[in-house]
Enzyme design. Structure first.
Site, PDB file in Angstrom:
ATOM      1  N   PRO A   2      40.681  40.442  40.228  1.00  0.00           N
ATOM      2  CA  PRO A   2      41.237  39.247  39.465  1.00  0.00           C
ATOM      3  C   PRO A   2      41.333  38.165  40.109  1.00  0.00           C
ATOM      4  O   PRO A   2      42.056  38.322  41.252  1.00  0.00           O
ATOM      5  CB  PRO A   2      42.447  39.911  38.670  1.00  0.00           C
ATOM      6  N   GLU A   3      40.914  36.947  40.100  1.00  0.00           N
ATOM      7  CA  GLU A   3      41.141  35.636  40.625  1.00  0.00           C
ATOM      8  C   GLU A   3      42.158  34.986  39.930  1.00  0.00           C
ATOM      9  O   GLU A   3      42.692  35.309  39.166  1.00  0.00           O
ATOM     10  CB  GLU A   3      39.861  35.125  41.081  1.00  0.00           C
ATOM     11  N   LYS A  61      46.390  34.711  43.827  1.00  0.00           N
ATOM     12  CA  LYS A  61      46.277  36.079  42.942  1.00  0.00           C
ATOM     13  C   LYS A  61      47.460  36.855  42.714  1.00  0.00           C
ATOM     14  O   LYS A  61      47.420  37.983  42.299  1.00  0.00           O
ATOM     15  CB  LYS A  61      45.222  36.973  43.640  1.00  0.00           C
ATOM     16  N   ARG A 270      30.344  41.794  50.646  1.00  0.00           N
ATOM     17  CA  ARG A 270      30.065  41.473  49.199  1.00  0.00           C
ATOM     18  C   ARG A 270      28.749  40.717  48.964  1.00  0.00           C
ATOM     19  O   ARG A 270      27.738  40.977  49.531  1.00  0.00           O
ATOM     20  CB  ARG A 270      31.107  40.087  48.867  1.00  0.00           C
TER      21      ARG A 270
END
Length: 286
Positions: A2-3, A61, A270
């Site tokens: 989650p950002e 975050k 990523r």
């Protein structure tokens, strides 16, 4: 993971359903869920029993709820799959329930921390004079913070020998931006992820910040981005901003601006998604 928008959605839920309530009992059902609380699960539960939750807060975050007249805070990090759920006390336990908090009122709900992968967790920390949990005092303000310093951000960009996406993910420079919203902001700004930060003019960095804010606010309006059932709000509902993404996860699909097939490149363990026409790589980049 989650950002900022996803964590802010959870913060708002905690503010509505948990702030102002007093904890009566805490059950720690998995030790990894409190591994960042160095005194252990028994101490964690004992210190929270009788504590009254203040206004839910967030930076980047991380989210926290002050206790003990704001001298300390319950700090939460959701990790890859953590969920803070407000559930009826008689609801069946979730398969991956790690912590349960009951309250001393008659509302009939409890706060549950559920985490399938156990990368997240809850912990108690003393607060700094500014009201931040000490362990996150080094985290920079995020772009939705009214006190975020745009001019200082631009100066830091120009001084650092790095690339623009690395800078966006540097939580000591700007917090809350992760892989998804970095790619989205860069697409909107027509910037390649490997663009050196030293080449950004003040208008370009201001434009990039504006796009980061715009995409995060748009995501907030849609409850955040959910690619699976692991990210939900405190009521267990998924966000739907994944339907509005322009870059992230769109390899091979036409660019929403020019129609060129979007590309994906491996980047720092990523992936980076970009349009090869709208976001041309810097000359020094292969």
């Amino acid at each position: 993971m989650p950002e900022l928008p996803e964590v802010e959605v959870v913060r708002r839920g905690l503010e509505r359903w948990v702030s102002g309530r007093t904890v009566s009992e805490v059950e720690v059902l998995h030790p990894r869920a409190v591994r960042r609380h160095l005194a252990g699960g028994v101490d964690f539960a004992a210190r929270l029993a009788g504590a009254r939750f203040g206004a839910a807060m967030r930076r980047g975050k991380y989210l926290w709820v002050p206790i003990d007249e704001a001298s300390a805070s319950l700090l939460g990090h959701l990790g890859m799959s953590g969920q803070l759920l407000v559930r009826p006390a008689d609801a069946p336990d979730e398969k991956h329930l790690r912590i349960r908090m009951r309250f001393d009122d008659a509302l009939g709900t409890e706060l549950r921390f559920v985490d399938q992968r156990t990368f997240g967790g809850l912990s108690l920390h003393a607060n700094t004079p500014d009201g931040l949990p000490e362990t996150i005092a080094h985290i920079a303000r995020d772009p939705l913070d009214p006190l975020f310093d745009d001019a200082a951000f631009h100066t830091a960009l120009r001084l650092r020998r790095t690339t623009v996406k690395r800078a966006l993910l540097d939580q000591s420079l700007i917090s809350g931006v992760g892989n998804i919203y970095a790619d989205e902001a860069l697409w909107r700004a027509r910037l390649h992820y490997d663009r050196p930060t030293a080449t950004l003019t003040r208008p370009r960095s201001a434009e990039l910040l504006g796009h980061a804010r715009d995409v995060m606010n748009a995501a907030l309006a849609q409850g955040g981005t959910s690619f699976d059932s692991l990210y939900v709000n405190v009521n267990g509902e998924s966000g739907y901003f994944d339907r509005s993404l322009d870059a992230y996860g769109r390899e091979g699909e036409p660019c929403h601006r020019c129609g060129t097939p979007m590309r994906r490149r491996a980047w720092m363990n990523r992936s980076s998604y970009y349009c090869p026409r709208c976001q041309r790589p810097p000359r020094a980049s292969s």
